[in-house]
Design a protein around this motif. Sequence first.
Motif, PDB file in Angstrom:
ATOM      1  N   ALA A  20      42.404  58.437  41.221  1.00  8.69           N
ATOM      2  CA  ALA A  20      41.319  58.084  40.306  1.00  8.69           C
ATOM      3  C   ALA A  20      40.231  59.147  40.296  1.00  8.69           C
ATOM      4  CB  ALA A  20      40.738  56.728  40.700  1.00  8.69           C
ATOM      5  N   GLN A  52      39.353  51.415  40.167  1.00 10.00           N
ATOM      6  CA  GLN A  52      39.561  50.369  41.167  1.00 10.00           C
ATOM      7  C   GLN A  52      38.800  49.117  40.772  1.00 10.00           C
ATOM      8  OE1 GLN A  52      37.789  48.095  43.882  1.00 10.00           O
ATOM      9  NE2 GLN A  52      37.255  50.028  44.867  1.00 10.00           N
ATOM     10  N   TYR A 103      44.236  48.678  40.862  1.00  9.99           N
ATOM     11  CA  TYR A 103      43.706  49.672  39.932  1.00  9.99           C
ATOM     12  C   TYR A 103      44.235  49.376  38.530  1.00  9.99           C
ATOM     13  CZ  TYR A 103      41.727  52.558  43.639  1.00  9.99           C
ATOM     14  OH  TYR A 103      40.961  53.013  44.684  1.00  9.99           O
TER      15      TYR A 103
END
Length: 308
Positions: A233, A241, A151
């Motif tokens: 996220a 990602q 990420y």
Amino acid sequence: MTAMKPAFALLALAAALPALAAETPPAFNLSPQQAHIDAPRNPAAIAQIPPGFAFAEPGKFTVAIAGASGPPLALLASDDKSTIGSEADTARLIADSLGLELKVVQTSWEDWPLGVSSGKYDAVLSNVTVTESRKKRFDFATYRQDVLGFYVKSGSSIASIKEAKDVAGLKVVVGSGTNQEKVLLAWSEANEKAGLEPTTPVYLDDQAAATLAVQSGRVDAIFAPNSLLSYIATTRGGIKQVGLVNGGWPLKADIAVTTRKGNGLVASIQTALEGTIAGGQYASVLQRWGLDAERIDHSQINPPGLPD
């Protein structure tokens, strides 16, 4: 969760990640009254329950879930007592299929091996990775892939990290002694042999500092178990990602329902899982919690495990 990746304090990372002004509201329903994803009774699975099998509690499927698995696998609902998450939802699918009531027991990671061996729990759903050592003591029915994720900050120019050359020259936050550290160091070594720049692993015990380092651009990426980073996220924003790697790289690692060795229950659980995969309920659970990347097409009993 394998024995090789306990060091990265991901729960602290979740707590530390600051909210951004432009973020959207959390996408996950944390109410204890959220609608269940139910599965129909599965006669084939029920028929495979060994005759006279003694469940921990008659009429119930008692499942241990360790809170340390972290969101979205396991977390407390907004009432601060009910266990919710993908593990509990998957356990409910199995219980429904077996015609049993689900009972979730919150436990610690250290407690589940003795608990399932003694019959205190019928099964464990707690991000347990199949290893050859564990197969000597337990039976397994797989239900997810063990997946690690790269990420980066939302505005990063890094679009994809899929293989060794993609991390050449990058600074990457990684947990010491974890599976992801082993992957990262192996990739960096391969890059150096190929004449590429090495990767710099960055070990930050303070997760607030780790998150700020990524968002400020002082480091390029975080490499950790995908499930929690995906949750962060989605609910908090600020990271995205850019790559997925199997947690057992270069081997394949599987996450599995864990039962007592030789008690015969694993076959009925595997049949129950297969039924929910075919019926779509399994996919609905993973989609609810943002884990579609960890989906499997078939449940396996005692597949090859990671070496210890």
